[in-house]
Design an enzyme around this catalytic site. Structure first.
Site, PDB file in Angstrom:
ATOM      1  N   LYS A 178       0.831  -1.218   0.000  1.00 15.74           N
ATOM      2  CA  LYS A 178       0.000   0.000   0.000  1.00 15.74           C
ATOM      3  C   LYS A 178       0.861   1.261   0.000  1.00 15.74           C
ATOM      4  O   LYS A 178       0.616   2.194  -0.771  1.00 15.74           O
ATOM      5  CB  LYS A 178      -0.933  -0.036   1.220  1.00 15.74           C
ATOM      6  CG  LYS A 178      -1.987   1.058   1.218  1.00 15.74           C
ATOM      7  CD  LYS A 178      -3.067   0.800   2.231  1.00 15.74           C
ATOM      8  CE  LYS A 178      -2.591   0.777   3.660  1.00 15.74           C
ATOM      9  NZ  LYS A 178      -1.882  -0.377   4.134  1.00 15.74           N
TER      10      LYS A 178
ATOM     11  N   THR B  73       4.049   1.439  -0.882  1.00 17.83           N
ATOM     12  CA  THR B  73       4.782   1.432  -2.148  1.00 17.83           C
ATOM     13  C   THR B  73       3.904   1.956  -3.274  1.00 17.83           C
ATOM     14  O   THR B  73       4.345   2.756  -4.121  1.00 17.83           O
ATOM     15  CB  THR B  73       5.252  -0.002  -2.470  1.00 17.83           C
ATOM     16  OG1 THR B  73       6.021  -0.497  -1.372  1.00 17.83           O
ATOM     17  CG2 THR B  73       6.090  -0.034  -3.723  1.00 17.83           C
TER      18      THR B  73
ATOM     19  N   ARG C 240       2.190   8.006   6.795  1.00 13.62           N
ATOM     20  CA  ARG C 240       2.458   7.937   8.233  1.00 13.62           C
ATOM     21  C   ARG C 240       3.936   7.631   8.485  1.00 13.62           C
ATOM     22  O   ARG C 240       4.626   7.083   7.628  1.00 13.62           O
ATOM     23  CB  ARG C 240       1.602   6.851   8.885  1.00 13.62           C
ATOM     24  CG  ARG C 240       0.123   7.150   8.907  1.00 13.62           C
ATOM     25  CD  ARG C 240      -0.676   5.918   9.292  1.00 13.62           C
ATOM     26  NE  ARG C 240      -0.464   4.863   8.316  1.00 13.62           N
ATOM     27  CZ  ARG C 240      -0.614   3.570   8.573  1.00 13.62           C
ATOM     28  NH1 ARG C 240      -0.942   3.168   9.781  1.00 13.62           N
ATOM     29  NH2 ARG C 240      -0.419   2.678   7.631  1.00 13.62           N
TER      30      ARG C 240
ATOM     31  N   LYS D 257       7.285  -6.661  10.631  1.00 11.87           N
ATOM     32  CA  LYS D 257       6.806  -6.010   9.417  1.00 11.87           C
ATOM     33  C   LYS D 257       7.910  -5.283   8.669  1.00 11.87           C
ATOM     34  O   LYS D 257       7.903  -5.188   7.454  1.00 11.87           O
ATOM     35  CB  LYS D 257       5.687  -5.023   9.777  1.00 11.87           C
ATOM     36  CG  LYS D 257       5.057  -4.329   8.577  1.00 11.87           C
ATOM     37  CD  LYS D 257       3.902  -3.450   9.034  1.00 11.87           C
ATOM     38  CE  LYS D 257       3.254  -2.736   7.859  1.00 11.87           C
ATOM     39  NZ  LYS D 257       4.140  -1.719   7.266  1.00 11.87           N
TER      40      LYS D 257
ATOM     41  N   ALA E 187      -3.706   1.159  12.270  1.00 13.51           N
ATOM     42  CA  ALA E 187      -5.137   1.056  11.962  1.00 13.51           C
ATOM     43  C   ALA E 187      -5.803  -0.115  12.657  1.00 13.51           C
ATOM     44  O   ALA E 187      -7.033  -0.168  12.707  1.00 13.51           O
ATOM     45  CB  ALA E 187      -5.349   0.953  10.457  1.00 13.51           C
TER      46      ALA E 187
ATOM     47  N   PHE F 107      -3.539  -0.774   6.885  1.00 10.47           N
ATOM     48  CA  PHE F 107      -4.082  -2.133   6.743  1.00 10.47           C
ATOM     49  C   PHE F 107      -5.196  -2.179   5.688  1.00 10.47           C
ATOM     50  O   PHE F 107      -5.212  -1.384   4.751  1.00 10.47           O
ATOM     51  CB  PHE F 107      -4.515  -2.685   8.091  1.00 10.47           C
ATOM     52  CG  PHE F 107      -3.364  -2.945   9.019  1.00 10.47           C
ATOM     53  CD1 PHE F 107      -2.305  -3.757   8.638  1.00 10.47           C
ATOM     54  CD2 PHE F 107      -3.311  -2.376  10.278  1.00 10.47           C
ATOM     55  CE1 PHE F 107      -1.229  -3.991   9.477  1.00 10.47           C
ATOM     56  CE2 PHE F 107      -2.239  -2.613  11.133  1.00 10.47           C
ATOM     57  CZ  PHE F 107      -1.193  -3.420  10.731  1.00 10.47           C
TER      58      PHE F 107
ATOM     59  N   PHE G  85       3.689  -8.533  -9.492  1.00  6.54           N
ATOM     60  CA  PHE G  85       4.875  -9.344  -9.182  1.00  6.54           C
ATOM     61  C   PHE G  85       5.268 -10.109 -10.447  1.00  6.54           C
ATOM     62  O   PHE G  85       4.398 -10.467 -11.258  1.00  6.54           O
ATOM     63  CB  PHE G  85       4.591 -10.316  -8.035  1.00  6.54           C
ATOM     64  CG  PHE G  85       4.591  -9.683  -6.679  1.00  6.54           C
ATOM     65  CD1 PHE G  85       5.586  -9.972  -5.755  1.00  6.54           C
ATOM     66  CD2 PHE G  85       3.594  -8.780  -6.308  1.00  6.54           C
ATOM     67  CE1 PHE G  85       5.589  -9.394  -4.491  1.00  6.54           C
ATOM     68  CE2 PHE G  85       3.594  -8.196  -5.049  1.00  6.54           C
ATOM     69  CZ  PHE G  85       4.594  -8.506  -4.133  1.00  6.54           C
TER      70      PHE G  85
ATOM     71  N   TRP H  88       6.956  -0.852  -8.363  1.00  9.47           N
ATOM     72  CA  TRP H  88       8.018  -1.441  -7.546  1.00  9.47           C
ATOM     73  C   TRP H  88       9.259  -1.687  -8.393  1.00  9.47           C
ATOM     74  O   TRP H  88      10.380  -1.394  -7.974  1.00  9.47           O
ATOM     75  CB  TRP H  88       7.528  -2.746  -6.913  1.00  9.47           C
ATOM     76  CG  TRP H  88       8.559  -3.434  -6.069  1.00  9.47           C
ATOM     77  CD1 TRP H  88       8.829  -3.201  -4.749  1.00  9.47           C
ATOM     78  CD2 TRP H  88       9.451  -4.476  -6.486  1.00  9.47           C
ATOM     79  NE1 TRP H  88       9.846  -4.032  -4.322  1.00  9.47           N
ATOM     80  CE2 TRP H  88      10.246  -4.816  -5.361  1.00  9.47           C
ATOM     81  CE3 TRP H  88       9.647  -5.144  -7.693  1.00  9.47           C
ATOM     82  CZ2 TRP H  88      11.228  -5.810  -5.415  1.00  9.47           C
ATOM     83  CZ3 TRP H  88      10.630  -6.126  -7.760  1.00  9.47           C
ATOM     84  CH2 TRP H  88      11.408  -6.454  -6.621  1.00  9.47           C
TER      85      TRP H  88
END
Length: 571
Positions: free
Chosen positions: A86, A88, A109, A120, A288, A316, A396, A424
């Site tokens: 998210k 990224t 954030r 994480k 969140a 999230f 991906f 990405w």
């Protein structure tokens, strides 16, 4: 304010550690970038070195009447160990919007040290869609979290000192609700005893620690509109009950002024840049799953006064972050999103369809077919708020055309535009299709946003509404303690507040192992906490903890310094 010409840099290949890609990227001096891209003069910035700065509150106030840009919310499907990306995607989308000619910036954030050293990892994006300087952002970043921890700790100390010196407010030590915080995952601190050792060492009582991101002060910092509002909210914090059960606030024990002093600089948004030299505000960091999960109102509104488009994220999955963004942040601030992007990955949807992480490399359209129930649920939920999201399929390299086609079909059925995004691996150029989809949505005008419940609905009804409409629960089971608390909050005059549901992020239910799109389950509410200063009621569900623990092998064990003094292992 002309847009910069993008500089194509030689960066490590896709798949290289994020820290290596971030280090290889050049950075523009932040004062020059702010002037060129945002029209912000040097005197409006408080630099933290060459590449980070805070934006002064006086300058923000001077832009209050400036024309406002369009707001884009980025949210996601239910998170899995496969990753959704998210942050990224938020960074990549912002880069893409700038590439197609829009003056855009992203609001994110700040990362917490707990996840950075836990499981994480950091929260500065990934691959070629990152905000930099990555190490600084992930570690300490301009001291905001330390200021919040210090202000929280000061209030805790003043409470115990008030007990020690006569207890003028008649605080019942058994009914002190203000806990302590530290920005680290430390399960051993969840429940502790303080004041032991005799009369000189305080009043013995039970308390505990939460992680800093769960502090009400973090929520207050992210919802405050200026310094006066910040101090008012700090003063409204309810810290305890008297023996007659009436509430005691931080203002009653005269702690609000000193707390505001500690937070004065932290209230100023932090300005950095992406790898492609596009501006980014990074400010505040509530989770969140245990808080409202959005960056600060100050940063979002400041960005809207400086740019044509602002991209922001909510933590999230959409059932947590987007719901709280709309029902809490938007309700309190008056903000409304002009478009919403829902991030998904084929890998995550295969996990939702029952595929083990080790088998995600194998093409399985059948598993995607099962897992898209989760994506479908999130799209339908967002449509209840009056907005159909653009689905960003974060690509991906092993995603097959057949798997992608399954996702496209579901999006078509629900009227949601779906784009494959390759930011990405490719940076902003890989997000141009997504950026164009967002631009097309913005050109259609702002949707009519419907909040999920009215202010005057009873607190229990608000919880039941979220449980029914978003989680698809059949029943809400309030513990006797939670039920009493909600009744008490209403009698004290707080029944108009929105609810902030704290639950596992891994499922629509309170069972983290219940993947896909479960329905007909029971939402177990074990506790209710009043955050009067922040302006919401926290509903603690299932086994969720406001102080996380470390995994069996925390990331901290792989982080260190090399022979040159450079950080290694930070992801």
């Amino acid at each position: 304010m002309a847009l910069d010409i993008m500089i194509e840099e030689e960066l490590p290949p896709p798949g290289s550690p994020d820290i290596d890609i971030a280090r290889a990227a050049s950075m523009r001096p932040i004062v020059a970038l702010a002037d060129d891209r945002l029209g912000v003069p040097a005197e409006a910035l408080i630099p933290f070195g060459h590449y980070k700065a805070k934006l002064s509150l006086d300058y923000i106030a001077s832009k209050a009447e400036a024309p406002k840009g369009k707001l884009v919310l980025v949210t996601a499907v239910t998170p899995t160990p496969a990753g959704e990306g998210k942050t990224t995607t938020s960074v990549g989308l912002n880069d893409g919007l700038n590439r197609i000619g829009l003056n855009s910036m992203v609001c994110l954030r700040e990362p917490s040290l707990g996840p950075c050293f836990g499981m994480k990892g950091g929260a500065a994006g990934g691959g070629r869609a990152q905000v930099i300087p990555m190490e600084d952002i992930n570690l300490h970043f301009n001291g905001d979290f330390h200021a919040i921890t210090s202000a929280h700790s000061l209030l805790a100390a003043i409470i115990d000192n008030h007990l020690q010196w006569g207890n003028e407010q008649d605080i019942d030590p058994r009914r002190i609700v203000w806990r302590r915080v530290v920005d680290m995952n430390d399960r051993a601190l969840r429940n502790i005893n303080v004041g032991l050792g005799g009369v000189a060492h305080g009043i013995p009582r039970e308390t505990g620690f939460d992680i800093t991101v769960a502090s009400e002060i973090m929520a207050i910092l992210c919802l405050a509109t200026d310094l006066a509002d910040l101090q008012r909210r700090l003063g409204d914090i309810i810290v305890a009950r008297r023996h007659d059960k009436s509430p005691v606030t931080a203002r009653d024990i005269e702690a609000d002024g000193a707390m505001a002093v500690l937070l004065k600089d932290a209230l100023q948004p932090n300005l950095v840049q992406s790898i492609e030299h596009n501006p980014a505000f990074i400010h505040g960091g509530p989770f969140a799953n245990i808080a409202h999960g959005c960056n600060s109102v100050m940063a979002t509104k400041a960005a809207l006064s400086l740019c044509d488009v602002v991209v922001t994220e909510a933590g999230f999955g959409a059932d947590l972050g987007a719901e709280k963004f709309l029902d809490i942040k938007c309700r309190q601030s008056g903000l409304r999103p002009d478009a919403v992007v829902l991030v998904a990955t084929v890998r995550a949807l295969k996990m939702q369809g029952g595929v083990a992480k080790k088998d995600l490399g194998d093409s399985s359209p059948e598993a995607v077919e099962r897992g898209v129930a989760n994506l479908r649920r999130h799209i339908e939920n967002l449509q209840k708020f009056g907005v159909t999201p653009i689905v960003a399929l974060n690509h991906f390299v092993l995603d097959s055309d057949e798997e992608i086609a399954v996702v496209q079909q579901v999006c078509d059925e629900l009227g949601a535009r779906c784009t494959v995004a390759k930011h990405w691996a490719e940076g902003g150029v890989g997000a141009e299709e997504l950026a164009q989809a967002v631009k097309d949505q913005l050109d259609q005008g702002t949707p009519e946003i419907n909040l999920l419940y009215p202010d005057d609905a009873p607190l229990k009804t608000k919880v039941e509404t979220v449980a029914r409409e978003i989680y698809r629960a059949a029943h809400v089971d309030f513990s006797s303690a939670a039920s009493r608390s909600l009744d008490e909050f209403s009698k004290l005059g707080y029944g108009h507040l929105p609810v902030c549901i704290a639950k596992t992020q891994y499922s629509f239910s309170t069972n983290p192992k219940s993947t896909g799109a479960p329905e007909g389950h029971t939402l177990e509410v074990r506790e209710a906490r009043l955050s009067a200063g922040a302006g919401f009621v926290v509903i603690v569900c299932g086994d969720i903890m406001t102080m996380p623990g470390l995994p069996k092998r925390p990331a901290a064990l792989d982080i260190g310094l090399d022979g040159n003094g450079d950080i290694v292992g930070l992801a």
